[in-house]
Motif scaffolding. Structure first.
Motif, PDB file in Angstrom:
ATOM      1  N   UNK A 211       0.830  -1.199   0.000  1.00 63.99           N
ATOM      2  CA  UNK A 211       0.000   0.000   0.000  1.00 63.99           C
ATOM      3  C   UNK A 211       0.867   1.252   0.000  1.00 63.99           C
ATOM      4  N   UNK A 212       1.946   1.228   0.768  1.00 59.59           N
ATOM      5  CA  UNK A 212       2.822   2.409   0.837  1.00 59.59           C
ATOM      6  C   UNK A 212       3.399   2.739  -0.534  1.00 59.59           C
ATOM      7  N   UNK A 213       3.869   1.743  -1.241  1.00 61.77           N
ATOM      8  CA  UNK A 213       4.511   1.989  -2.537  1.00 61.77           C
ATOM      9  C   UNK A 213       3.497   2.297  -3.634  1.00 61.77           C
ATOM     10  N   UNK A 214       2.345   1.652  -3.562  1.00 64.01           N
ATOM     11  CA  UNK A 214       1.374   1.783  -4.651  1.00 64.01           C
ATOM     12  C   UNK A 214       0.445   2.977  -4.493  1.00 64.01           C
ATOM     13  N   UNK A 215       0.103   3.355  -3.252  1.00 65.25           N
ATOM     14  CA  UNK A 215      -0.963   4.328  -3.072  1.00 65.25           C
ATOM     15  C   UNK A 215      -0.566   5.592  -2.303  1.00 65.25           C
ATOM     16  N   UNK A 216       0.675   5.719  -1.869  1.00 70.41           N
ATOM     17  CA  UNK A 216       1.086   6.958  -1.205  1.00 70.41           C
ATOM     18  C   UNK A 216       0.865   8.147  -2.147  1.00 70.41           C
ATOM     19  N   UNK A 243      -3.683   9.422   1.492  1.00 72.28           N
ATOM     20  CA  UNK A 243      -2.751   8.377   1.943  1.00 72.28           C
ATOM     21  C   UNK A 243      -1.326   8.917   1.777  1.00 72.28           C
ATOM     22  N   UNK A 244      -0.504   8.754   2.805  1.00 74.96           N
ATOM     23  CA  UNK A 244       0.899   9.144   2.709  1.00 74.96           C
ATOM     24  C   UNK A 244       1.777   7.927   2.979  1.00 74.96           C
ATOM     25  N   UNK A 245       3.066   8.075   2.745  1.00 71.06           N
ATOM     26  CA  UNK A 245       3.991   6.978   3.021  1.00 71.06           C
ATOM     27  C   UNK A 245       3.994   6.619   4.500  1.00 71.06           C
ATOM     28  N   UNK A 246       3.671   7.602   5.342  1.00 72.75           N
ATOM     29  CA  UNK A 246       3.677   7.364   6.788  1.00 72.75           C
ATOM     30  C   UNK A 246       2.310   6.986   7.331  1.00 72.75           C
ATOM     31  N   UNK A 247       1.239   7.459   6.678  1.00 78.47           N
ATOM     32  CA  UNK A 247      -0.085   7.228   7.237  1.00 78.47           C
ATOM     33  C   UNK A 247      -1.161   7.979   6.503  1.00 78.47           C
ATOM     34  N   UNK A 248      -1.809   8.936   7.187  1.00 77.85           N
ATOM     35  CA  UNK A 248      -2.921   9.686   6.601  1.00 77.85           C
ATOM     36  C   UNK A 248      -2.800  11.163   6.973  1.00 77.85           C
ATOM     37  N   UNK A 249      -3.313  12.015   6.109  1.00 77.53           N
ATOM     38  CA  UNK A 249      -3.411  13.444   6.382  1.00 77.53           C
ATOM     39  C   UNK A 249      -4.507  14.002   5.494  1.00 77.53           C
ATOM     40  N   UNK A 250      -4.736  15.315   5.558  1.00 80.63           N
ATOM     41  CA  UNK A 250      -5.756  15.937   4.723  1.00 80.63           C
ATOM     42  C   UNK A 250      -6.892  16.501   5.554  1.00 80.63           C
ATOM     43  N   UNK A 251      -7.827  17.176   4.883  1.00 80.56           N
ATOM     44  CA  UNK A 251      -8.835  17.988   5.571  1.00 80.56           C
ATOM     45  C   UNK A 251      -9.692  17.175   6.544  1.00 80.56           C
ATOM     46  N   UNK A 252     -10.109  15.976   6.161  1.00 82.55           N
ATOM     47  CA  UNK A 252     -10.936  15.169   7.056  1.00 82.55           C
ATOM     48  C   UNK A 252     -10.158  14.767   8.308  1.00 82.55           C
ATOM     49  N   UNK A 253      -8.914  14.404   8.138  1.00 82.03           N
ATOM     50  CA  UNK A 253      -8.067  14.010   9.268  1.00 82.03           C
ATOM     51  C   UNK A 253      -7.783  15.224  10.157  1.00 82.03           C
ATOM     52  N   UNK A 254      -7.512  16.373   9.543  1.00 86.27           N
ATOM     53  CA  UNK A 254      -7.236  17.575  10.329  1.00 86.27           C
ATOM     54  C   UNK A 254      -8.439  17.949  11.195  1.00 86.27           C
TER      55      UNK A 254
END
Length: 418
Positions: A211-216, A243-254
């Motif tokens: 998932x990290x390599x394909x969808x980050x 989706x990030x290499x480390x996890x999740x971010x973006x407006x919904x997460x914030x």
């Protein structure tokens, strides 16, 4: 550094962001000589970055809902917004020649969408009012006589002032000036400061390498997220995240970052439940997935019957068991409540903003430090937080105005009676 001679100023504002500049405006309008000091080569750098993708100045929602965005600090922030709320902020921008409009989400933007025209017009007005801006002046604290110390390209300088406004920002985006270096300097003077923590931040997830390599870098669009806090309170939001290499971010997460962060601090991790098909009921999704697959692969079946493919399908495979995938009812249930375990918030310097800061118990009602009469605080260095959406900026502007008015009240009270 060479020995510095002490200069004298009427009012010193340290920090050239929205809070500091607003305090300077209030004070200069009252006839005060104001000097603004900033560590960076120019003022307003974080403000300009915030407007790079479209400056979200404030929000148009109803006052009570607007105030709810400030959580446990609602009462303190309400005092600022009573004097200078979203509508007053829009009128202030119009006075600078910057028209605003309400977007489809209720957020308020300048018509040109950018921060630079507003900042240029504002600085022009401040300079015309006599405000003097000093760049590349990093505050070092006080000397033994109470003068303010600054590191400058020419060596150390010292400035005495009748009153000081500290608007030094929080602890995120150190490269733009908000590095939290002020914390020990205030603590040494007996000012209680709550630890700085990330706010409006991303979170770490233990992704598989696939998932990290394909969808980050892939956005996850139109989902609903639910988090049940350790105290049993339930929070739901709908939106998008990344989706990030480390996890999740973006407006919904914030939007959920404060309770998620607090949940991790309380229990070691936080489980966010994602509804990957918010437009369908559980029963409808179960019925759709119960259709015979025939020769279809599971991937094609999910795409055709449930609209689940790409990154959403990858998330499903990341979090579901083989038994979940084999049974339509279980498959539908996990699509409606996918458990995503968050391990830790991303580092403070990556966060959009920070929580923590000067404890409100250390301040009087006019934002003056009880331990340091004549020294006021404003902006993100105070112990409050808010989600993105214009709430952060609105309260920063309003707190700067409140601190400026606090200075005027204190100076007036200090004048001997005639």
């Amino acid at each position: 550094m060479p020995r510095a001679e002490t200069e004298r100023s009427n009012i010193v504002v340290i920090g050239g962001g929205p809070a500091g500049l607003m305090a300077a405006e209030v004070l200069s309008a009252a006839g005060m000589q104001v000097d603004v000091f900033d560590a960076m080569p120019s003022v307003g750098r974080k403000f300009l970055l915030a407007g790079r993708g479209g400056l979200n100045l404030t929000h148009s929602e109803a006052p009570d809902r607007f105030l709810s965005r400030y959580g446990k600090r609602r009462r303190e922030v309400a005092a600022w917004l009573d004097e200078f709320g979203p509508q007053q902020l829009r009128e202030w921008a119009q006075g600078l020649g910057v028209e605003t409009f309400v977007g489809s989400s209720g957020r308020v933007f300048p018509k040109e969408m950018k921060a630079a025209p507003l900042l240029r017009a504002w600085l022009h007005r401040l300079r015309a009012a006599g405000v003097v801006l000093h760049a590349r002046h990093r505050w070092l604290g006080w000397d033994a006589d109470g003068a303010l110390r600054f590191a400058t390209p020419a060596g150390e300088s010292k400035v005495g002032a009748d009153a000081t406004v500290l608007a030094l920002g929080g602890g995120s985006w150190a490269r733009l000036g908000s590095d939290g270096a002020w914390v020990p300097r205030l603590a040494e003077r007996g000012v209680r400061v709550q630890p700085l923590r990330p706010a409006n931040c991303g979170f770490d997830v233990a992704w598989s390498e696939h998932l990290r390599q394909r969808f980050a870098g892939e956005p996850v669009k139109t989902v609903s997220a639910t988090f049940v806090a350790p105290d049993g309170s339930r929070i739901e939001r709908e939106g998008e995240f990344l989706i990030t290499a480390h996890g999740v971010e973006g407006s919904l997460i914030y939007a959920l970052s404060a309770p998620l962060r607090d949940g991790i601090e309380a229990t070691g991790s936080a489980t966010l439940h994602l509804d990957l098909a918010p437009g369908r009921t559980l029963q409808r999704l179960t019925d759709d997935l119960a259709h015979p697959r025939g020769r279809d692969s599971l991937s094609n079946h999910l795409r055709r019957r449930a609209g689940i493919d790409g990154v959403k399908a990858a998330l499903l495979h990341e979090c579901a068991t083989a038994e979940d995938l084999a049974t339509p009812a279980r498959l539908a249930a996990i699509l409606k409540s996918l458990p995503l375990r968050l391990l830790s918030p991303r580092p403070l310097d990556e966060a959009i903003s920070s929580a923590g800061g000067v404890d409100f118990a250390a301040l009087d009602d006019r934002l003056m430090l009880r331990e340091l009469p004549g020294t006021f605080c404003a902006g993100e260095m105070l112990d409050w937080e808010a989600p993105t959406g214009g709430y952060l900026l609105t309260a920063c502007f309003a707190s700067g105005r409140a601190a400026g008015r606090g200075v005027l009240h204190w100076l007036a009270a200090a004048q001997p009676a005639r």
